[in-house]
Scaffold this active site. Structure first.
Site, mmCIF file in Angstrom:
data_model
loop_
_atom_site.group_PDB
_atom_site.id
_atom_site.type_symbol
_atom_site.label_atom_id
_atom_site.label_comp_id
_atom_site.label_asym_id
_atom_site.label_seq_id
_atom_site.Cartn_x
_atom_site.Cartn_y
_atom_site.Cartn_z
ATOM 1 N N LYS A 56 0.830 -0.793 0.291
ATOM 2 C CA LYS A 56 0.242 -0.172 0.121
ATOM 3 C C LYS A 56 0.847 1.283 -0.062
ATOM 4 C CE LYS A 56 -4.373 -1.709 2.384
ATOM 5 N NZ LYS A 56 -5.511 -0.565 3.399
ATOM 6 N N ASP A 61 -10.650 4.049 2.189
ATOM 7 C CA ASP A 61 -10.057 2.958 3.414
ATOM 8 C C ASP A 61 -10.561 4.089 4.607
ATOM 9 O OD1 ASP A 61 -9.500 0.740 3.372
ATOM 10 O OD2 ASP A 61 -7.304 1.056 3.312
HETATM 11 P P1 NAP Z 1 -1.471 -2.414 11.297
HETATM 12 O O1 NAP Z 1 -0.537 -1.384 11.031
HETATM 13 O O2 NAP Z 1 -0.338 -3.700 11.907
HETATM 14 O O3 NAP Z 1 -0.983 -1.822 12.978
HETATM 15 C C1 NAP Z 1 -1.793 -2.826 14.338
HETATM 16 C C2 NAP Z 1 -1.916 -0.833 15.341
HETATM 17 O O4 NAP Z 1 -2.570 -2.418 16.088
HETATM 18 C C3 NAP Z 1 -1.090 -1.250 16.088
HETATM 19 O O5 NAP Z 1 -1.073 0.038 17.035
HETATM 20 C C4 NAP Z 1 -0.558 -2.193 16.606
HETATM 21 O O6 NAP Z 1 1.017 -1.926 17.740
HETATM 22 C C5 NAP Z 1 -1.436 -2.499 17.302
HETATM 23 N N1 NAP Z 1 -2.069 -3.638 17.872
HETATM 24 C C6 NAP Z 1 -1.531 -4.990 17.287
HETATM 25 N N2 NAP Z 1 -0.889 -6.186 17.624
HETATM 26 C C7 NAP Z 1 -1.016 -5.760 19.152
HETATM 27 C C8 NAP Z 1 -1.727 -6.093 20.225
HETATM 28 N N3 NAP Z 1 -1.730 -8.001 20.948
HETATM 29 N N4 NAP Z 1 -2.287 -5.733 21.134
HETATM 30 C C9 NAP Z 1 -1.869 -4.299 21.813
HETATM 31 N N5 NAP Z 1 -1.959 -3.798 20.184
HETATM 32 C C10 NAP Z 1 -2.002 -4.602 19.151
HETATM 33 O O7 NAP Z 1 -2.573 -2.577 11.512
HETATM 34 P P2 NAP Z 1 -3.647 -2.004 10.303
HETATM 35 O O8 NAP Z 1 -3.257 -2.469 9.059
HETATM 36 O O9 NAP Z 1 -3.530 -0.754 10.568
HETATM 37 O O10 NAP Z 1 -5.094 -3.049 10.957
HETATM 38 C C11 NAP Z 1 -5.232 -2.854 12.148
HETATM 39 C C12 NAP Z 1 -6.734 -3.703 12.190
HETATM 40 O O11 NAP Z 1 -7.840 -2.917 11.538
HETATM 41 C C13 NAP Z 1 -6.250 -4.897 11.045
HETATM 42 O O12 NAP Z 1 -7.663 -6.735 12.613
HETATM 43 C C14 NAP Z 1 -7.483 -5.411 10.161
HETATM 44 O O13 NAP Z 1 -8.344 -6.415 10.062
HETATM 45 C C15 NAP Z 1 -8.157 -4.469 10.327
HETATM 46 N N6 NAP Z 1 -8.395 -3.299 8.932
HETATM 47 C C16 NAP Z 1 -9.725 -3.468 8.458
HETATM 48 C C17 NAP Z 1 -10.223 -2.800 7.425
HETATM 49 C C18 NAP Z 1 -11.951 -3.191 7.207
HETATM 50 O O14 NAP Z 1 -12.181 -2.203 6.121
HETATM 51 N N7 NAP Z 1 -12.473 -3.563 8.688
HETATM 52 C C19 NAP Z 1 -9.743 -2.658 6.845
HETATM 53 C C20 NAP Z 1 -8.117 -1.934 7.075
HETATM 54 C C21 NAP Z 1 -7.074 -2.497 8.338
HETATM 55 P P3 NAP Z 1 2.176 -1.792 18.110
HETATM 56 O O15 NAP Z 1 2.945 -0.466 16.433
HETATM 57 O O16 NAP Z 1 2.748 -1.417 18.662
HETATM 58 O O17 NAP Z 1 2.680 -3.314 17.113
#
Ligand code: NAP
Length: 288
Positions: free
Chosen positions: A71, A107
């Site tokens: 992305k 998004d």
């Molecule tokens: P990302 O860039 O990896 O960011 C994840 C965030 O969550 C970071 O702040 C990370 O902290 C934190 N995190 C990860 N694991 C954790 C844990 N076990 N405990 C506490 N904090 C944790 O991921 P993302 O792309 O933002 O996606 C996040 C979520 O949104 C995912 O579940 C994804 O499937 C969902 N999502 C949904 C859509 C939709 O269309 N519905 C679109 C995009 C994403 P650190 O940086 O400290 O690791």
């Protein structure tokens, strides 16, 4: 559906594509609209991204979706980046116009549409977000664009929350805090919307959820989870049990897809058709 030489091609660039349900959602929407389009999985390892982009241009694709891990990296290979993608710092949709590749991000808009579909508006309100990754940044961009009053981003690593907050300096107040701080608790006690933008609660670890001090929340607070597998997360179930309005991540996934569909075809997608395809796909994945 009969694929002919006239069929328009779109697809999904990512690596690995795993169980992506975008092909099912889009192909169902194309079929329901009677549009002669096909959505293909285009699994692309990072080292071959430039060749894949050249292929999209050479093979006459109308556009593509872009997902993890491309992305951000793909932005270097595009002819133009739309404001929607500049704000989020990532491209999830490309439109090809006369061999020029234009990058968009749907998004942020998809998130706001998913709230609107649930009858929720954010103008003049405040939000608290758990997580400071790519999804959190898109949500902040959406909320700021929809005239929210203030946003607090809480993360286990405050520097990541600060990093997103700084990108929105000069708009509305967006603050980054550590999610175990008293500042975060104070924000939670005054907010209108709480968003889970972490993977906590995602299949298969479906019992986990962000640690929300529920007793601090006002009864009118809306609980929003970006996780869409399972469609009803334990965070959403807890919110419902406590009498809150809840909105799941399936809506955002569908609405970001619907916006991409419109960019490619100029026609509106039927979100109900996309939802049915998504839920059927999730059901099949979770049964295996
Ligand atoms: P990302 O860039 O990896 O960011 C994840 C965030 O969550 C970071 O702040 C990370 O902290 C934190 N995190 C990860 N694991 C954790 C844990 N076990 N405990 C506490 N904090 C944790 O991921 P993302 O792309 O933002 O996606 C996040 C979520 O949104 C995912 O579940 C994804 O499937 C969902 N999502 C949904 C859509 C939709 O269309 N519905 C679109 C995009 C994403 P650190 O940086 O400290 O690791």
């Amino acid at each position: 559906m009969q694929i002919t030489t006239k069929t328009q091609k779109v697809g999904l660039l990512g690596w690995p594509l795993g169980h992506s349900l975008s092909p099912a959602m889009h192909n169902a929407a194309f079929a329901a609209s009677g549009l002669d389009y096909v959505y293909l999985p285009l699994s692309t390892p990072p080292k071959l991204l430039p060749q894949a982009v050249a292929g999209i241009r050479a093979l006459g694709f109308v556009g593509v979706n872009v997902t993890i891990p491309h992305k951000v990296a793909i932005m270097d290979y595009l002819d133009e980046i739309d404001t929607s993608a500049k704000l989020v710092g990532a491209v999830n949709t490309i439109v090809v116009k006369e061999e020029r590749l234009i990058g968009y991000n749907t998004d942020a808009g998809g998130y706001i549409h998913s709230l609107e579909q649930a009858g929720i508006t954010v103008a003049g309100k405040s939000a608290v977000i758990f997580g400071a990754g790519g999804a959190a940044r898109a949500v902040v961009a959406g909320l700021v664009g929809a005239n929210i009053d203030s946003v607090t981003i809480g993360a286990r690593d405050q520097s990541k929350a600060d990093g997103i907050a700084q990108l929105f300096a000069g708009t509305v107040p967006v603050n980054g805090v550590a999610w175990d701080s008293s500042t975060f608790a104070a924000a939670l006690s005054q907010t209108n919307l709480v968003v889970n933008a972490t993977p906590l609660g995602m299949y298969p670890a479906i019992a986990s959820q962000p640690s929300v001090p529920w007793e601090l929340l006002q009864q009118s607070v809306v609980i929003s989870d970006l996780v869409y597998n399972p469609p009803i997360t334990s965070f959403m179930a807890e919110g419902t049990r406590r009498g809150h309005t809840v909105v799941g991540g399936a809506g955002m996934l569908i609405e970001q897809g619907a916006l991409a569909f419109e960019l490619w075809t100029g026609c509106k997608a039927d979100p109900q058709v996309m939802r049915q395809a998504l839920l059927a796909g999730l059901d099949a994945i979770n049964k295996n």
